[in-house]
Design a protein around this motif. Structure first.
Motif, short mmCIF file in Angstrom:
data_model
loop_
_atom_site.label_atom_id
_atom_site.label_comp_id
_atom_site.label_asym_id
_atom_site.label_seq_id
_atom_site.Cartn_x
_atom_site.Cartn_y
_atom_site.Cartn_z
N VAL A 112 8.96 0.96 5.49
CA VAL A 112 7.88 1.93 5.29
C VAL A 112 7.93 2.41 3.84
O VAL A 112 8.55 1.79 2.99
N THR A 139 2.47 6.02 7.16
CA THR A 139 2.43 4.68 7.76
C THR A 139 2.13 4.83 9.24
O THR A 139 2.91 5.46 9.97
N THR A 151 -0.96 1.59 5.23
CA THR A 151 -0.61 2.95 4.86
C THR A 151 -1.85 3.73 4.40
O THR A 151 -2.83 3.16 3.92
#
Length: 394
Positions: A112, A139, A151
């Motif tokens: 992430v 995310t 995202t």
């Protein structure tokens, strides 16, 4: 007359039907050998009328218990088919570890953005939002498939909450010193509320949803915010030098707010309506996370600085037990399993996650994850909708 008092004056003429076996916050020897929070609680004898809630907010199920929808395994149809998982944001590793709670094994690691702080269920329960604070992004994770999506640009998303009517997401922009109200689905900025305190981080809402209490970590303050007006209506300094307030949770009856304080080593007890000076209940070094059992009888308090979990009995208004992690640890944020039998907490400074039996307090598992695990989410959980953080459900 203040907005809160006016709200209290508008009392509904009829009460809503309560769920079978809703909680009265009592306990007895009969429950000592049961997993805390796995049984239906005794229904209260008298029912009070529910105050009119925030426009668009789902009706209150039980005026005596804001957690009435959180009973063991009472999953919403929206999440009933989701696989049970524990999602762990690793702040220093920029990943999310996914744990299968049946095997206590990490089954996937999801990359992430920079410095993920919390994994937050959306108001409609359909999305998990990873708060990439330093990456200035969110995310999305689909809890049905476990897959991460594209995202979304959001500045300084240290933590994330949702208004009880599902209209807005509220970004706790800690370093920006802002509460940012955004569209709950698109995350488009709708209104920015600058604050004069430092380090806004955690919150919880009044039973009628018309205000919420916010902790300010770096200046040792609390805010009271009008939800509908999106306006700060109260601010106070905690009466402890160096106070560092963390998690916020409301009592089942909605009369008190509890605020963990990692420097005062305890929990502040606040009358949210009056917003007067709170009192401190010492719990343990580094008090941090607050989680309510599935029967609304007790609150689990993680004491990060000493590797313990304190149990607070709402009805008795006192601490009743303290669980010690074998070999110590750094229990931080987490949640309770859908059946109420396991308390899951991240080990912030030990790169691990703890699974704790809520009947005995015994450690069931200690699972290695990435570096700096923080606001883990157990998902799915019971409830009709999410107010945010690692899972505050109503």
């Amino acid at each position: 007359m203040t907005p809160t008092r006016l709200t209290r004056a508008l009392i509904a003429t009829t009460t809503l039907a309560a769920l079978t076996g809703l909680a009265a916050c009592t306990s007895s020897r009969h429950h000592e050998n049961e997993a805390l929070g796995t049984k239906g609680a005794v229904a209260p004898v008298k029912k009070k009328a529910a105050a009119l809630g925030l426009p668009g907010m789902p009706p209150v199920l039980d005026p005596d218990d804001v957690y009435a929808a959180d009973r063991p395994d009472q999953l919403s149809p929206a999440v009933r088919d989701f696989p049970s998982r524990v999602y762990v944001p690793n702040t220093n590793s920029n990943t999310v570890s996914v744990i299968d709670p049946k095997t206590y094994k990490v089954i996937e690691t999801i990359p992430v953005g920079a410095q993920p702080q919390h994994v937050v269920p959306s108001w409609d329960l359909k999305t998990l939002w990873v708060n990439n604070d330093k990456g200035n992004t969110l995310t999305p994770i689909d809890p049905k498939t476990g897959k991460a999506g594209k995202t979304v640009d959001v500045h300084d998303p240290y933590n994330l909450y949702f208004t009880p009517n599902g209209k807005y997401a509220i970004v706790m922009a800690s370093l920006d010193r802002e509460l940012v109200f955004r569209d709950a689905h698109t995350m488009k900025r709708e209104k920015t509320v600058p604050v004069s305190c430092y380090g806004v981080n955690h919150a919880d809402f009044s039973p009628d949803g018309r205000y919420f209490i916010v902790s300010c970590e770096f200046s040792g303050e609390l805010l009271k915010v009008d939800t509908e007006k999106m306006k700060v209506i109260g601010q106070e300094k905690l009466p402890f030098h160096g106070a560092m307030p963390q998690d916020v949770k409301i009592s089942p009856d909605g009369k008190k707010f509890y605020i963990a304080d990692m420097m005062a080593d305890g929990v502040w007890i606040l009358d949210g309506d009056k917003f007067t000076r709170p009192t401190l209940l010492p719990t343990g070094k580094g008090a941090h996370g607050l989680y309510v059992s599935r029967d609304s009888r007790v609150m689990y308090i993680s004491n990060r600085g000493e590797g313990t979990i304190s149990l607070f009995d709402f009805a008795k208004n006192k601490l009743i037990k303290k669980w010690h992690l074998p070999g110590g640890g750094s229990p931080d944020m987490g949640g309770v399993s859908a059946d109420g039998k396991v308390l899951w907490l991240s080990g912030r400074y030990n790169a691990e996650v703890y699974a704790i039996d809520t009947r005995t307090g015994n450690q069931l598992a200690r699972i290695k994850v990435g570096s700096g695990p923080h606001g883990l989410a157990v998902y799915p959980q019971p409830g009709r909708y999410s107010l945010g953080h690692t899972g505050i459900f109503r």
